[in-house]
Enzyme design. Sequence first.
Site, PDB file in Angstrom:
ATOM      1  N   GLY A  10       0.824  -1.212   0.000  1.00  0.00           N
ATOM      2  CA  GLY A  10       0.000   0.000   0.000  1.00  0.00           C
ATOM      3  C   GLY A  10       0.857   1.260   0.000  1.00  0.00           C
ATOM      4  CD  GLN A  11      -1.743   6.504  -0.209  1.00  0.00           C
ATOM      5  OE1 GLN A  11      -1.323   7.199  -1.116  1.00  0.00           O
ATOM      6  NE2 GLN A  11      -2.847   6.802   0.454  1.00  0.00           N
ATOM      7  CG  ASP A  36      -5.221 -12.662   4.357  1.00  0.00           C
ATOM      8  OD1 ASP A  36      -5.565 -11.832   5.222  1.00  0.00           O
ATOM      9  OD2 ASP A  36      -6.020 -13.188   3.562  1.00  0.00           O
ATOM     10  CB  ILE A  37      -3.375  -8.891   8.604  1.00  0.00           C
ATOM     11  CG1 ILE A  37      -4.559  -8.116   8.004  1.00  0.00           C
ATOM     12  CG2 ILE A  37      -2.045  -8.277   8.191  1.00  0.00           C
ATOM     13  CD1 ILE A  37      -4.811  -6.778   8.698  1.00  0.00           C
ATOM     14  CB  THR A 101      -8.980   6.257   9.644  1.00  0.00           C
ATOM     15  OG1 THR A 101      -9.723   7.218   8.924  1.00  0.00           O
ATOM     16  CG2 THR A 101      -9.988   5.252  10.191  1.00  0.00           C
ATOM     17  CG  ASP A 102      -9.964  11.228   9.009  1.00  0.00           C
ATOM     18  OD1 ASP A 102      -9.621  10.132   8.548  1.00  0.00           O
ATOM     19  OD2 ASP A 102     -10.352  12.168   8.289  1.00  0.00           O
ATOM     20  CE1 TYR A 125     -10.830   2.337   6.036  1.00  0.00           C
ATOM     21  CE2 TYR A 125     -11.442   4.595   6.534  1.00  0.00           C
ATOM     22  CZ  TYR A 125     -10.474   3.638   6.344  1.00  0.00           C
ATOM     23  OH  TYR A 125      -9.149   3.976   6.455  1.00  0.00           O
ATOM     24  CE  LYS A 129      -8.165   1.690   9.888  1.00  0.00           C
ATOM     25  NZ  LYS A 129      -6.926   0.926   9.564  1.00  0.00           N
ATOM     26  CD1 TRP A 150      -8.906  13.595   4.953  1.00  0.00           C
ATOM     27  CD2 TRP A 150      -8.562  15.544   3.907  1.00  0.00           C
ATOM     28  NE1 TRP A 150     -10.066  14.325   5.034  1.00  0.00           N
ATOM     29  CE2 TRP A 150      -9.887  15.527   4.406  1.00  0.00           C
ATOM     30  CE3 TRP A 150      -8.126  16.679   3.224  1.00  0.00           C
ATOM     31  CZ2 TRP A 150     -10.770  16.599   4.233  1.00  0.00           C
ATOM     32  CZ3 TRP A 150      -9.006  17.746   3.055  1.00  0.00           C
ATOM     33  CH2 TRP A 150     -10.309  17.702   3.547  1.00  0.00           C
TER      34      TRP A 150
HETATM   35  N1  LIG Z   1      -5.647   6.601   2.614  1.00  0.00           N
HETATM   36  C1  LIG Z   1      -6.055   7.477   3.526  1.00  0.00           C
HETATM   37  O1  LIG Z   1      -6.464   8.598   3.193  1.00  0.00           O
HETATM   38  C2  LIG Z   1      -6.003   7.134   4.988  1.00  0.00           C
HETATM   39  C3  LIG Z   1      -6.412   8.105   5.913  1.00  0.00           C
HETATM   40  C4  LIG Z   1      -6.329   7.793   7.284  1.00  0.00           C
HETATM   41  C5  LIG Z   1      -5.873   6.549   7.688  1.00  0.00           C
HETATM   42  N2  LIG Z   1      -5.536   5.617   6.758  1.00  0.00           N
HETATM   43  C6  LIG Z   1      -5.063   4.328   7.243  1.00  0.00           C
HETATM   44  O2  LIG Z   1      -3.694   4.240   6.918  1.00  0.00           O
HETATM   45  C7  LIG Z   1      -3.337   2.879   6.662  1.00  0.00           C
HETATM   46  C8  LIG Z   1      -2.611   2.794   5.325  1.00  0.00           C
HETATM   47  O3  LIG Z   1      -3.474   3.265   4.310  1.00  0.00           O
HETATM   48  P1  LIG Z   1      -3.025   3.360   2.791  1.00  0.00           P
HETATM   49  O4  LIG Z   1      -3.551   4.644   2.266  1.00  0.00           O
HETATM   50  O5  LIG Z   1      -1.583   3.022   2.642  1.00  0.00           O
HETATM   51  O6  LIG Z   1      -3.934   2.200   2.179  1.00  0.00           O
HETATM   52  P2  LIG Z   1      -3.690   1.290   0.888  1.00  0.00           P
HETATM   53  O7  LIG Z   1      -2.813   1.986  -0.077  1.00  0.00           O
HETATM   54  O8  LIG Z   1      -5.036   0.825   0.481  1.00  0.00           O
HETATM   55  O9  LIG Z   1      -2.846   0.082   1.512  1.00  0.00           O
HETATM   56  C9  LIG Z   1      -3.427  -0.921   2.277  1.00  0.00           C
HETATM   57  C10 LIG Z   1      -2.753  -2.213   1.893  1.00  0.00           C
HETATM   58  O10 LIG Z   1      -3.307  -3.267   2.704  1.00  0.00           O
HETATM   59  C11 LIG Z   1      -3.455  -4.391   1.863  1.00  0.00           C
HETATM   60  N3  LIG Z   1      -4.401  -5.349   2.422  1.00  0.00           N
HETATM   61  C12 LIG Z   1      -5.748  -5.393   2.287  1.00  0.00           C
HETATM   62  N4  LIG Z   1      -6.244  -6.472   2.915  1.00  0.00           N
HETATM   63  C13 LIG Z   1      -5.195  -7.128   3.450  1.00  0.00           C
HETATM   64  C14 LIG Z   1      -5.053  -8.307   4.208  1.00  0.00           C
HETATM   65  N5  LIG Z   1      -6.121  -9.058   4.520  1.00  0.00           N
HETATM   66  N6  LIG Z   1      -3.828  -8.695   4.602  1.00  0.00           N
HETATM   67  C15 LIG Z   1      -2.742  -7.960   4.286  1.00  0.00           C
HETATM   68  N7  LIG Z   1      -2.805  -6.831   3.561  1.00  0.00           N
HETATM   69  C16 LIG Z   1      -4.014  -6.408   3.153  1.00  0.00           C
HETATM   70  C17 LIG Z   1      -3.915  -3.802   0.547  1.00  0.00           C
HETATM   71  O11 LIG Z   1      -3.760  -4.725  -0.506  1.00  0.00           O
HETATM   72  P3  LIG Z   1      -4.781  -4.676  -1.754  1.00  0.00           P
HETATM   73  O12 LIG Z   1      -4.746  -3.266  -2.266  1.00  0.00           O
HETATM   74  O13 LIG Z   1      -4.209  -5.681  -2.682  1.00  0.00           O
HETATM   75  O14 LIG Z   1      -6.134  -5.040  -1.209  1.00  0.00           O
HETATM   76  C18 LIG Z   1      -2.988  -2.613   0.427  1.00  0.00           C
HETATM   77  O15 LIG Z   1      -1.771  -2.963  -0.172  1.00  0.00           O
HETATM   78  C19 LIG Z   1      -4.636   2.088   6.754  1.00  0.00           C
HETATM   79  O16 LIG Z   1      -4.748   1.551   8.024  1.00  0.00           O
HETATM   80  C20 LIG Z   1      -5.718   3.133   6.567  1.00  0.00           C
HETATM   81  O17 LIG Z   1      -6.904   2.757   7.214  1.00  0.00           O
HETATM   82  C21 LIG Z   1      -5.576   5.891   5.424  1.00  0.00           C
END
Ligand SMILES: NC(=O)c1ccc[n+]([C@@H]2O[C@H](COP(=O)([O-])OP(=O)(O)OC[C@H]3O[C@@H](n4cnc5c(N)ncnc54)[C@H](OP(=O)(O)O)[C@@H]3O)[C@@H](O)[C@H]2O)c1
Length: 283
Positions: A10-11, A36-37, A101-102, A125, A129, A150
Amino acid sequence: MKIVITGAGGQLGKELIQLFKEEGYVVFPYTKQQLDITNRTKIKEMIEKIQPDYLINTAAFTQVDLCETDIDQAYLINGIGPYYLACEAKENKVKFFHISTDYVFDGEKIEPYIEENYPDPQTIYGKSKLLGEELALTANDSTTIIRSSWLYGHEGKNFVNTIKKLAGNSQEIRVVHDQYGCPTYTKDLGIAINKLLTRPHGIYHVTNSGSCSWFEFATEIVTFLNSQTVVIPVSTEEYGLKTPRPMYSVLSQKKLNSNGIFLRNWKEGLHEYLKKEDDENGH
Ligand SMILES: NC(=O)c1ccc[n+]([C@@H]2O[C@H](COP(=O)([O-])OP(=O)(O)OC[C@H]3O[C@@H](n4cnc5c(N)ncnc54)[C@H](OP(=O)(O)O)[C@@H]3O)[C@@H](O)[C@H]2O)c1
């Protein structure tokens, strides 16, 4: 020092791999395909084999709209997954860090949310969370929860990259002007996470500082890119989102600051991000 990062595809995961390597840690990244978590046996085997000092979970089911229809998966990945990780971390005396997350808040406030504010998520969601936070903290009381908002990072599917694409191809874009939050560069979040490894465990709000609406955020991106695309402000009602988003989700930095950690203003982070993207594309 050994660090395991789950959700490494993920990002945020990608950013953390690079950052912790640069900081001299031995990094063990696990993508969804590698771990897989929701598979507790595999988590156990991995932790027992590696015996890391830290475990950072960035894995999540982050598609807000899809969570509304794939509810079982949302609770499984965002709720039960962190619980398994927290349990196995405790069993092996590994310090556990979980990203949240927020969206755990209802967005009704008009001043920044502090860590003690009552969470009241309005979406699957957000609810899933919050469940992850609660289960992780219950299972392992030395868990650290890091709530951010964000997020945008290089190679990620995020607002900045979407606006960048549209700015190159559209004459005008409509962006919501009445939802407020704080854009956060994954690099800045990563730097803060690194510092939090040595701070007391607990819940922390970690975002870039300042706040803005999505409209202001988009305008800043388009202006930086010198694009002729016109950004048109629209209300949430006019825009008609499928799943509600928090109207106000600015997270207070007070606790973070009182622990000696300060993040730069969101505009500074954004400018560095856009410049780096530009340099990498050879402009
Ligand atoms: N993006 C935002 O704006 C944001 C804001 C606040 C908090 N967050 C939190 O920050 C964290 C990182 O977010 P991110 O933006 O990096 O999200 P992301 O790019 O969607 O990365 C999440 C990763 O988790 C993987 N994943 C999904 N199900 C899984 C599983 N069962 N086992 C192992 N890996 C799994 C996804 O794989 P696939 O893509 O292949 O499913 C993806 O590579 C998350 O906890 C998110 O809730 C994000």
